[in-house]
Design a protein around this motif. Structure first.
Motif, mmCIF file in Angstrom:
data_model
loop_
_atom_site.group_PDB
_atom_site.id
_atom_site.type_symbol
_atom_site.label_atom_id
_atom_site.label_comp_id
_atom_site.label_asym_id
_atom_site.label_seq_id
_atom_site.Cartn_x
_atom_site.Cartn_y
_atom_site.Cartn_z
ATOM 1 N N ARG A 23 0.820 -1.214 0.000
ATOM 2 C CA ARG A 23 0.000 0.000 0.000
ATOM 3 C C ARG A 23 0.856 1.267 0.000
ATOM 4 N NH1 ARG A 23 -4.037 0.008 4.710
ATOM 5 N NH2 ARG A 23 -5.292 -1.254 3.316
ATOM 6 N N TRP A 24 1.850 1.358 0.862
ATOM 7 C CA TRP A 24 2.578 2.619 1.032
ATOM 8 C C TRP A 24 4.078 2.521 0.767
ATOM 9 C CZ3 TRP A 24 -0.819 6.010 0.538
ATOM 10 C CH2 TRP A 24 -2.057 5.939 1.186
ATOM 11 N N LEU A 25 4.745 1.497 1.255
ATOM 12 C CA LEU A 25 6.198 1.398 1.086
ATOM 13 C C LEU A 25 6.495 0.610 -0.184
ATOM 14 C CD1 LEU A 25 7.242 0.668 4.767
ATOM 15 C CD2 LEU A 25 7.280 2.854 3.545
ATOM 16 N N PRO A 26 7.114 1.239 -1.172
ATOM 17 C CA PRO A 26 7.294 0.588 -2.476
ATOM 18 C C PRO A 26 8.166 -0.657 -2.420
ATOM 19 C CG PRO A 26 8.019 2.890 -2.525
ATOM 20 C CD PRO A 26 7.677 2.570 -1.118
ATOM 21 N N ARG A 27 7.804 -1.615 -3.222
ATOM 22 C CA ARG A 27 8.650 -2.787 -3.402
ATOM 23 C C ARG A 27 9.774 -2.407 -4.358
ATOM 24 N NH1 ARG A 27 5.737 -7.648 -5.588
ATOM 25 N NH2 ARG A 27 7.552 -8.045 -6.867
ATOM 26 N N LEU A 28 10.945 -3.000 -4.164
ATOM 27 C CA LEU A 28 12.100 -2.653 -4.991
ATOM 28 C C LEU A 28 11.928 -3.099 -6.437
ATOM 29 C CD1 LEU A 28 15.075 -3.360 -2.565
ATOM 30 C CD2 LEU A 28 14.088 -1.156 -3.224
ATOM 31 N N LEU A 29 11.512 -4.338 -6.646
ATOM 32 C CA LEU A 29 11.326 -4.851 -7.996
ATOM 33 C C LEU A 29 9.875 -4.644 -8.414
ATOM 34 C CD1 LEU A 29 13.337 -8.185 -7.653
ATOM 35 C CD2 LEU A 29 14.101 -6.024 -8.690
ATOM 36 N N SER A 30 9.674 -4.260 -9.650
ATOM 37 C CA SER A 30 8.305 -4.024 -10.103
ATOM 38 C C SER A 30 7.544 -5.326 -10.236
ATOM 39 C CB SER A 30 8.314 -3.260 -11.426
ATOM 40 O OG SER A 30 8.879 -4.049 -12.442
ATOM 41 N N TRP A 31 6.237 -5.255 -9.930
ATOM 42 C CA TRP A 31 5.372 -6.417 -10.047
ATOM 43 C C TRP A 31 4.690 -6.388 -11.409
ATOM 44 C CZ3 TRP A 31 -0.118 -6.902 -10.220
ATOM 45 C CH2 TRP A 31 -0.567 -8.222 -10.097
ATOM 46 N N HIS A 32 4.599 -7.538 -12.043
ATOM 47 C CA HIS A 32 3.932 -7.656 -13.343
ATOM 48 C C HIS A 32 2.787 -8.645 -13.217
ATOM 49 C CE1 HIS A 32 7.106 -5.393 -15.432
ATOM 50 N NE2 HIS A 32 7.893 -5.944 -14.527
ATOM 51 N N SER A 44 1.247 -10.318 -15.326
ATOM 52 C CA SER A 44 1.306 -11.484 -16.199
ATOM 53 C C SER A 44 2.185 -12.603 -15.618
ATOM 54 C CB SER A 44 1.848 -11.100 -17.572
ATOM 55 O OG SER A 44 3.157 -10.549 -17.438
ATOM 56 N N ARG A 45 2.996 -12.268 -14.632
ATOM 57 C CA ARG A 45 3.867 -13.272 -14.013
ATOM 58 C C ARG A 45 3.163 -13.924 -12.842
ATOM 59 N NH1 ARG A 45 9.280 -9.604 -13.692
ATOM 60 N NH2 ARG A 45 9.519 -9.312 -15.912
ATOM 61 N N PRO A 46 3.488 -15.157 -12.536
ATOM 62 C CA PRO A 46 2.885 -15.809 -11.359
ATOM 63 C C PRO A 46 3.228 -15.039 -10.087
ATOM 64 C CG PRO A 46 4.061 -17.412 -12.722
ATOM 65 C CD PRO A 46 4.366 -16.044 -13.287
ATOM 66 N N SER A 47 2.339 -15.071 -9.118
ATOM 67 C CA SER A 47 2.573 -14.372 -7.838
ATOM 68 C C SER A 47 3.879 -14.808 -7.215
ATOM 69 C CB SER A 47 1.436 -14.679 -6.863
ATOM 70 O OG SER A 47 0.238 -14.147 -7.361
ATOM 71 N N GLY A 48 4.593 -13.833 -6.670
ATOM 72 C CA GLY A 48 5.849 -14.107 -5.959
ATOM 73 C C GLY A 48 7.082 -14.137 -6.830
ATOM 74 N N THR A 49 6.933 -14.026 -8.161
ATOM 75 C CA THR A 49 8.127 -14.010 -9.018
ATOM 76 C C THR A 49 8.338 -12.607 -9.558
ATOM 77 O OG1 THR A 49 6.899 -14.544 -11.029
ATOM 78 C CG2 THR A 49 7.743 -16.407 -9.735
ATOM 79 N N ASP A 50 9.589 -12.271 -9.786
ATOM 80 C CA ASP A 50 9.902 -10.946 -10.356
ATOM 81 C C ASP A 50 10.751 -11.082 -11.585
ATOM 82 O OD1 ASP A 50 8.662 -9.015 -8.613
ATOM 83 O OD2 ASP A 50 10.041 -9.734 -7.082
#
Length: 172
Positions: free
Chosen positions: A155-164, A166-172
């Protein structure tokens, strides 16, 4: 569509970042903190950089709402599709983050305790409104797509790697 965008920007971000701070400063004052000349210059630069970053984020997210979401930031004309591009791949509410950055930057640049109090009050309002109104509305509108997005993007603190999506959950 241009009129709808301008109206939403004037009613939202312009009110929060310009009109209310001007009213606060002209009616209540700044309650400025005297840090001396050198720290004052540093706070002006730091605050200005934060304002500039917030404005850039706000412009970027409004543009994404128009281009990718086919809507505006207004609840009366929201995006028709879930926007998961650009900063939305790192954090769920970058538009609010941009506005909060502007307000905090103004308080720092002016060394103003009253503007800092406005920032704290507005941040509290945003936190409550997002969790109680905005996110439930998004969940109703976009269903499973939003649930998957919510489960992968903070929600507020950004994740370092972008989420896509189209990719399965938990993979970057």
């Amino acid at each position: 569509m241009l009129f709808q965008h301008l109206r939403a920007i004037l009613l939202g971000p312009v009110t929060v970042t310009i009109i209310i701070p001007v009213l606060i400063v002209t009616t209540v004052g700044t309650a400025a903190v005297d840090l001396g000349p050198a720290p004052g210059s540093l706070t002006l630069v730091a605050g200005s950089l934060l304002v500039a970053a917030g404005v850039a984020m706000l412009a970027w997210t409004i543009s994404l709402f128009a281009r990718s979401g086919a809507g505006t930031l207004s609840p009366q004309d929201p995006p028709r599709t879930l926007v998961i591009r650009g900063p939305y791949r790192h954090v769920r509410h970058p538009m609010f983050s941009g506005v909060l950055g502007i307000v905090l930057g103004e308080a720092i640049a002016a060394r103003s305790l009253t503007l800092l109090a406005w920032f704290a009050l507005f941040a509290l309002f945003v936190a409550v409104m997002v969790s109680r109104v905005e996110e439930p509305r998004l969940a109703r509108r976009f269903g499973n797509d939003y649930a998957r997005y919510r489960d992968n993007v903070p929600r507020w603190l950004p994740r370092l790697l972008s989420w896509h999506a189209s990719r399965p959950s938990g993979t970057d």
